[in-house]
Structures are given as C-alpha cells and as structure tokens.
Scaffold this motif. Sequence first.
Motif, mmCIF file in Angstrom:
data_model
loop_
_atom_site.group_PDB
_atom_site.id
_atom_site.type_symbol
_atom_site.label_atom_id
_atom_site.label_comp_id
_atom_site.label_asym_id
_atom_site.label_seq_id
_atom_site.Cartn_x
_atom_site.Cartn_y
_atom_site.Cartn_z
ATOM 1 N N PHE A 198 125.783 22.059 -3.869
ATOM 2 C CA PHE A 198 125.250 21.772 -5.165
ATOM 3 C C PHE A 198 123.539 22.396 -5.349
ATOM 4 O O PHE A 198 123.229 22.840 -6.005
ATOM 5 N N SER A 201 124.475 26.013 -5.328
ATOM 6 C CA SER A 201 124.552 25.664 -6.985
ATOM 7 C C SER A 201 123.315 25.837 -8.379
ATOM 8 O O SER A 201 123.339 27.152 -8.427
ATOM 9 N N GLY A 204 121.679 29.221 -7.444
ATOM 10 C CA GLY A 204 122.074 30.346 -8.805
ATOM 11 C C GLY A 204 121.685 30.402 -9.816
ATOM 12 O O GLY A 204 121.745 31.461 -10.360
ATOM 13 N N ASN A 208 119.529 33.278 -11.478
ATOM 14 C CA ASN A 208 120.500 33.766 -12.788
ATOM 15 C C ASN A 208 121.016 32.871 -13.640
ATOM 16 O O ASN A 208 122.789 32.418 -13.237
ATOM 17 N N GLU A 210 122.380 32.819 -16.738
ATOM 18 C CA GLU A 210 122.812 32.658 -17.738
ATOM 19 C C GLU A 210 124.225 33.172 -16.963
ATOM 20 O O GLU A 210 125.494 32.491 -17.418
ATOM 21 N N ARG A 211 124.567 33.574 -15.386
ATOM 22 C CA ARG A 211 126.328 33.378 -15.338
ATOM 23 C C ARG A 211 126.756 32.359 -14.552
ATOM 24 O O ARG A 211 127.841 31.760 -14.267
ATOM 25 N N MET A 212 125.062 31.401 -13.948
ATOM 26 C CA MET A 212 125.477 29.858 -13.753
ATOM 27 C C MET A 212 126.487 29.177 -15.328
ATOM 28 O O MET A 212 127.474 28.698 -14.497
ATOM 29 N N ARG A 213 125.523 29.607 -15.773
ATOM 30 C CA ARG A 213 126.871 29.425 -17.067
ATOM 31 C C ARG A 213 128.089 29.661 -17.256
ATOM 32 O O ARG A 213 129.013 28.752 -17.801
ATOM 33 N N ALA A 214 128.094 31.205 -17.241
ATOM 34 C CA ALA A 214 129.046 31.769 -17.444
ATOM 35 C C ALA A 214 130.134 31.003 -16.678
ATOM 36 O O ALA A 214 131.238 31.681 -16.866
ATOM 37 N N ILE A 215 129.688 31.841 -15.714
ATOM 38 C CA ILE A 215 131.390 30.833 -14.394
ATOM 39 C C ILE A 215 131.545 28.959 -14.036
ATOM 40 O O ILE A 215 131.874 28.767 -13.388
ATOM 41 N N GLY A 216 130.930 28.620 -15.576
ATOM 42 C CA GLY A 216 131.396 26.981 -16.226
ATOM 43 C C GLY A 216 130.429 25.825 -15.524
ATOM 44 O O GLY A 216 130.407 24.688 -15.050
ATOM 45 N N SER A 217 129.330 26.892 -14.637
ATOM 46 C CA SER A 217 128.250 24.691 -14.611
ATOM 47 C C SER A 217 127.234 24.232 -15.809
ATOM 48 O O SER A 217 127.026 25.305 -16.205
ATOM 49 N N PRO A 218 127.773 22.894 -15.299
ATOM 50 C CA PRO A 218 126.473 22.816 -16.507
ATOM 51 C C PRO A 218 125.135 22.496 -15.525
ATOM 52 O O PRO A 218 124.399 21.371 -15.435
ATOM 53 N N ARG A 222 122.445 19.381 -13.973
ATOM 54 C CA ARG A 222 122.438 19.943 -12.160
ATOM 55 C C ARG A 222 120.571 20.155 -12.492
ATOM 56 O O ARG A 222 119.827 19.321 -11.264
#
Lengths: 333, 250
Positions: A198, A201, A204, A208, A210-218, A222
Amino acid sequence: MTTKVYDAENPVVFLRDRTRWHWAEALPWIVAVAIFFLQPITLNLGVQILITIIFALSLDLILGYGGVVTLGHAAYFGAGAYVTGMLSAHLGWNEPISGLLAGATVAGAFGFATGWILLRYHGLALLMLTLALGIMMAELANVTEVWTGGFDGLSGIVIDPIFGIFENDLWRRNYYWYSLIATFFVFLACRRIVNSAFGRSLVGIRENTERMRAIGSPVHLRLVTIYTISAFMAGIAGALFAQVNAYVTLDVLSFARSGTILIVLVLGGTGRLYGAFVGALVYILVEDELAKEYPAYWELGLGFVLVLTALFFRQGLLGALESFVRFCKRLKA
Amino acid sequence: MTGILEVRGLYKSFGALAVTQNVHLTLEAGARHALIGPNGAGKTTLINLMTGVLKPDQGNIFLEQRDVTNMSESGRVKNGLARTFQINQLFRKLTTLENVALSVSERLGKNHVFWSQAWRNSEVLDEAMVLLKRLGLQSDALTVIEELPYGRQRLVEIAITLGLSPKVLLLDEPAAGVPSTETPIILDAVDALGDDIAVLIIEHDMDVVFRFAKSISVLVSGAILTEGTPEEIAENEQVRAVYLGESLDA
C-alpha cells in the motif's frame, strides 16, 4: 552508459530486503533515552519535540508519500486536542490512554469525512481548500465557546495518573516516557505502512498519478485511506498536547501551526520518516535558543535557517546527509 | 460478429470541436489492428475514451460483451484493458524493477494491504523480473528510471502494461521518440506479445504499421474514413490522398 544507482547481485533479494532494520535506526531512540538521563535540555522541551515528531510523521505520510500538500493539518491536531480536553473538562473522562485514543479516533473520522471531499482536488485548489478548512475549524472553535472555552481557552482539564500511578509531574518525567512510547508506536505504524505494498502504491501516486490510474489503482480511495490514518496520528499529537498542558487554546487550530509543521517536515526532509525526527529536533532547539538569545526577533533567525535549507538542501537536512554519505562511498570506491 | 473490445457509435466533442464522430471499432481476440491518421485526427482521444480517462458524449464501449461505458478507469483495467502512453508515464524516481512490480502488485490486488511488508515473499518481484528479462531489461533492474536512456524507458512503459496481463492492449505510438537504431528492440517486444492478446496500435511510422498490423482503420477528423487489410489500405486512393501522400510511392 547508464549509471547504476544500486549495485546488487540479485535485484529481487536487494529490493525485498531493503526494508529490513538498519542499526542506525536505533540512534533516535538511544538519543531520546539519553536525553532523559543526561537532560541536556529540559524534559518539557523534550516532550514538545516528541509531540512535534508525531505531528510531523502524520504529515509525512500524506505529503512525503502520498504527495498531498496541505496547509490545514492543524485541523486534525486541534480536533484531537479539543476532543480529549472536552471529554475531561465536561464529561470527566480523565483516563489518559482511552482519552488519547478517543481524541485521535474523532480526528481520524473527521479526516475521513473531509478527506473524501478535499482529495477530489489537487494542486492549488487543494491547497486553498485545506487552508480554508483550517481557518473554518479555528473559527468554529471560537464561536462554540460553551464547549471549547473560545478565546479564553479550555480549562478544567484533569488527567488521571497513567495506570493510576504515573502523574503529570512538573518536570514531565513521567510524561516524557508517555510521549516517547506514543512516538515509538506511531513511528512503528508509519514504518510498516510506508514499507507495505500500500505504501509503495502511495509513492506511485506521488510519482505519477495518471499512471497509477492506468494500472488500475483506485487513487482516490488510497489517498482517503492514508489521509484518515494521518489525521488519526495528528489527533494523537493533539491529544498528547492537551494532556501535557492540561489546557487547550485556539492556538492548536491556528494557521501558524499548520504552516510550522510543514516547515518542520521540509526542513528535516520529506518522504523518509526520519526527516520528521531531524526537523522537529532542529526546529524546536533553534527556536528555543533564538527565543532566549533574541526574544524580540528570533523568528528572523529561523527564517534565515529556512532560506538556507530551501537554497542548499532541497531534500532537507536528512537528504543532504544521505547525499553526503553516498558521495563518501563513491570516493572510496 | 462480436469482438473482445467493441466501440459502438462513439461521439465526443470539446466545445465546438468534434474530436470523435460516430466511431465504430471491433477488436477480435488476438487482433493486430493499427489505427492511423494525420495529427489531430483524434487517435489518442479515442484511446482515452476506451480506457475511461474521458467520458463519451454518446455511444457505448463493450469489453467481452459487457458494457463498460460507465465503468471507472481502474475497473476497466481490472477487466483486462491496458494501455501505454505516447509520452512516457513512468515512476521516474523509482527503479525499473519497482515500476513493473507496482503494476504486478496492483493486478494481484496486493496494493490494498497496508500491514504486511511489500514483496517480502518476493512473488511480485519474481514475476516483475521475468517480465524485465523478456524485454531485455534485467541489467537495468535497479537503475532509477530517470537515469535510463529514452529507448529503454519506452520498454519499461510496455513492461509496466504487460505486468497487468491484459486481454486488450492499446499501444499509443510505442516507438515515438526512440532513435531508429533502437526501434527494432521495441518492435520485437511488440511482435513477441502472445496471440491471446488483442492489440491496437497507434503509429505514425508506416514501416511499423505494415510490418505489424493485420488490419487497419484510418481516422480522419474524428471519424473512421475506412477500414481494411494493409493491402487494401495501401491501395485506397482516398487514404493516399488524405494521409499517406507520397510516402508510399517513395
């Protein structure tokens, strides 16, 4: 040719084991115990430093790891202080440990409710909203005089001896230990959280979003989670403050407190937990020393220290130390 | 005919500017589909609509026959839709291995856990390391991203996405900004993708498009001009006039 920042035979083992305890991590606690026995500074000042460390640690979780900049963190410090204080002053809830946890829990719940809304915004909008939250809380405490004591402060706080034995003596001998143990637990929790998946992340998200969203992170969830934990810890600091002083004033919710804790953390170094220790120690010692030497314009000296930090130690004092150690290692190699 | 990813009648406008107009697109499982079109045709916008970064004004998006038009970005990723970025979106201060581990860990649902230590049982790191090896990045595992040359960074961009084990992969100009000496590494990586993954690639470099794609859509001013096999597209007079120009004749 790229430079390797870390050199290791097996990268997996290296990263897996990077979170293990290092001997140097015992240093702050040795220093803290030494302060009790040698008393180079008064224990009262020591308690202040410890409370500031807890508050700075709570800020480091959201700022240093989550990348959330706030100018209103005193709202949660103040919530902890006032709740713990009012429980004692109005309801006679004088048991210290449960009182502390009650104050912190309310601060955490308040952090969850406000964070849910605040963290939909970022950048300048978030900065202004946290600032507004801090000011609103201070004003709220001012107008609800019946409960908070308003401008005169909340008096009538009586705290029972800890475990029925250890009283809040004038020299803070017992409360120094009480604060130190609280600091230790808060630190352990922080260290575990930032070293967890956690926590990684969160880094992360800081690096970035935007990238965290793009790898499926809520991302929102968080951030709200860590904001709530952070508010809980700020509440612990505030509750301790109320118990130690047996008195709470509007000052606990002031903008200056939100600003100061930000400065403390940046001074020590963000995103490394121990920055909170270094920042709190240096800030309070310098403040104390300057206030003694130059009672009229000590803040000028403090400002000078901050300008130097901002100019030459962008990563804070601890960051500068880390760079220096790395530099020495390179010289050796 | 139903595909693994379907776009039906998609519209999107920014003010008076219609960037997506009645776009229909179907990707079959294992597809190798290229989306080409001049600058400003709305290619990246289409990817942003498909992944949920933008909400369409009208139309629907289906992932494995399921309507995901109102699903969040992270929800779509969990259901197998992943993308790379035209401009690198990396965790610049972290190592290559950590960059990939973050996405593997997110896929495995471990990033919710805030009490046990990250990667202590190294399952996540081991899997990330396998991906790095596949892309020839293993020697850079502990190099911080911002110290890597751009071409290597593009590979990390792909590695992060592969860490999500996508069913549908949207590649937004994977070779953009990479020196021509290094493009083969990127292309080999793209070629090596499994047959079970449906791939949509946006690319300006026609060599890449014709080497990679089995079908092509041409997007002009937000609308699909035509669709077909690479041969059909190469022969299409309209496409040549609008987009390919003389570059094919040369």
